[in-house]
Design an enzyme around this catalytic site. Structure first.
Site, short mmCIF file in Angstrom:
data_model
loop_
_atom_site.label_atom_id
_atom_site.label_comp_id
_atom_site.label_asym_id
_atom_site.label_seq_id
_atom_site.Cartn_x
_atom_site.Cartn_y
_atom_site.Cartn_z
N ASP A 21 45.47 130.76 61.18
CA ASP A 21 45.38 130.80 62.39
C ASP A 21 44.55 130.07 63.26
OD1 ASP A 21 47.03 133.22 61.88
OD2 ASP A 21 45.58 134.66 62.50
N ASP A 22 44.73 129.91 64.50
CA ASP A 22 43.86 129.48 65.33
C ASP A 22 43.92 127.77 65.42
OD1 ASP A 22 42.89 132.06 65.78
OD2 ASP A 22 41.15 131.69 64.70
N HIS A 46 46.40 136.92 68.78
CA HIS A 46 44.86 136.80 68.49
C HIS A 46 44.24 137.82 68.69
CE1 HIS A 46 41.65 134.21 68.35
NE2 HIS A 46 40.98 134.03 69.42
#
Length: 308
Positions: free
Chosen positions: A13-14, A134
């Site tokens: 993620d991210d 998110h």
């Protein structure tokens, strides 16, 4: 369980958060430790992340962000219910508070989500094969409906529903964090019918809350996967074909080299988790050879959403 084929999507993620996060995620991918990434299009290094994904052929989806940093939709950057008094998104908990008070305009949520899909397409040259939220904003009340509409409009098939088997038994998670996780779980249960109604799919099993940051270890990834498969197969019908079927799992991870301020973030600098050693700890754990050999011995094949 021997006959069972397991497809494991390990999602970093991210992606796009900062150059050091990007580098860590790429290193992980090249080591065969992750098989998929989720891009923050409002991240300070998003364009660079998209280039890296193209260069290394990394399967990439969209990490929709309504809680950290700045919107990408021009119209919403100045005057919108999604912003706090400093002109940034309300934050992980602030977003939830504003939502529960009825202060968020859902048409603005939809506008921003669509702008993020469009920017993703601009950066990568294609629509995201999967799209999640998110800080798990996509399963929140009201937001889940808008999120599902956007996915359906763009023909995005896959998402993430963060219901983690065995979460309740994880006594190493501090109470305040556990409260947040249980809230995410409850929101996720309430989202299943909404997503199903819009024809959206997700893997059979989700893992990632119990294995985050300092809590990640080779053994707790193993035991989370094994316990989840056991629970899943015990619920599955027992006729012969059920035993030889494929189970799909998404393992959510956050590897990277720690951010060094002021570089990084989504408009307001990197957060604490991003600057912490916990990101590096995840990276170092995920690339351990014994984790890879465990996958092989368990008939677990790493893949991405487009391989499902």
């Amino acid at each position: 369980l021997r006959m069972l084929q397991v497809k494991l999507i390990v999602t970093g993620d991210d992606f796009g958060y900062c150059p050091r996060r990007n580098q860590g995620i790429v290193d992980c991918f090249l080591a065969g430790a992750i098989s998929n990434v989720s891009l923050l299009v409002n991240g300070s290094a998003a364009a660079d992340a998209a280039k890296l994904a193209r260069r290394y052929n990394i399967p990439i989806g969209l990490h929709a962000n309504l809680s950290e940093g700045s919107p990408v939709c021009e119209v919403l950057k100045t005057n919108s219910s999604l912003l706090n008094q400093h002109g940034f998104f309300h934050g992980k908990m602030g977003f939830r508070t504003a939502l529960s008070k009825g202060l968020l305009n859902m048409s603005e949520v939809k506008q921003e989500l669509k702008a993020q899909v469009e920017l993703f397409q601009e950066l990568t040259g294609h629509l995201p094969p999967h799209m999640d939220g998110h800080q798990h904003v996509h399963v929140l009340p009201e937001v889940r409906h808008v999120f599902a509409e956007v996915l359906e409009e763009y023909g995005i098939k896959y998402t993430r529903v963060p219901i983690e088997p065995g979460l309740h038994n994880c006594d190493w998670i501090p109470p305040s964090l556990m409260d947040f996780y249980l809230g995410v779980e409850e929101d996720s249960f309430n989202t299943v019918d909404v997503f199903t109604g819009h024809g959206i799919r997700w893997p059979d099993i989700y893992i990632g809350l119990s294995t985050m940051g300092k809590n990640m270890s080779v053994s707790n990834i193993w035991s989370a996967i094994d316990a989840a498969i056991l629970e899943f197969t015990s619920k599955a019908p027992t006729h012969p074909t059920a035993q030889s079927r494929t189970v799909t799992i998404e393992l959510m991870v956050h590897p990277g080299y720690p951010s060094v301020p002021p570089i990084g973030g989504c408009g307001e600098g990197p957060d604490d988790f991003s600057q912490s050693w916990e990101r590096l700890h995840e990276l170092q754990t995920l690339i351990k050879p014994e984790l890879q050999s465990h996958y092989r011995s368990r008939n677990i094949r790493l893949c991405s959403f487009k391989d499902l």
